[in-house]
Motif scaffolding. Structure first.
Motif, mmCIF file in Angstrom:
data_model
loop_
_atom_site.group_PDB
_atom_site.id
_atom_site.type_symbol
_atom_site.label_atom_id
_atom_site.label_comp_id
_atom_site.label_asym_id
_atom_site.label_seq_id
_atom_site.Cartn_x
_atom_site.Cartn_y
_atom_site.Cartn_z
ATOM 1 N N SER A 28 1.008 -1.313 0.351
ATOM 2 C CA SER A 28 0.102 0.368 0.319
ATOM 3 C C SER A 28 0.839 1.498 -0.155
ATOM 4 N N SER A 73 -3.567 4.798 6.575
ATOM 5 C CA SER A 73 -2.654 3.401 6.124
ATOM 6 C C SER A 73 -2.323 2.258 7.669
ATOM 7 N N ASN A 76 -5.351 0.001 6.296
ATOM 8 C CA ASN A 76 -5.454 -0.196 5.311
ATOM 9 C C ASN A 76 -6.572 0.037 4.212
#
Length: 124
Positions: A28, A73, A76
């Protein structure tokens, strides 16, 4: 790459809605991620994207000032907060990840990994 959108629905003109995308199966921090939409009878178009390497965000002119993208993050996930919605915002919204061989261009990236989409309908 696995992408799962949620949060679509029916909203009145001027209302707000938040879409969420749960992403997995890719690095990611290395690939841009964003949202596209496709209205009935129209081409799929880019809405907003974020470059995780720089933090830069690119909005299409049609949603600038009304939509806000945010990314967690640690989880995700990618959220799209939509406000001041208009009937012309009605579309299936797709979460999408950068793909170097993808067929779609937006915000300086190529796109080709798609979620299943979530319907957003704005009533007049």
């Amino acid at each position: 790459v696995q992408l799962a959108e949620s949060g679509g629905g029916l909203v009145q003109t001027g209302g707000s809605l938040t879409l969420s995308c749960a992403a997995s199966g890719f690095a990611s921090e290395s690939y841009a991620i964003g949202w596209f939409r496709q209205a009935p009878g129209k081409e799929r178009e880019g809405v907003v994207c974020i470059n995780p390497r720089t933090g830069n965000i690119y909005y299409s002119d049609s949603v600038k000032g009304r939509y806000t993208i945010s990314r967690d993050s640690s989880k995700n996930t990618l959220d799209l907060r939509m406000s001041s919605l208009k009937p012309e915002d009605t579309a299936v919204y797709y979460c999408v990840v950068e793909d170097y061989s993808g067929d779609y261009y937006f915000g300086g990236f190529r796109w080709g990994s798609w979620g299943q989409g979530t319907q957003v309908t704005v009533s007049s």
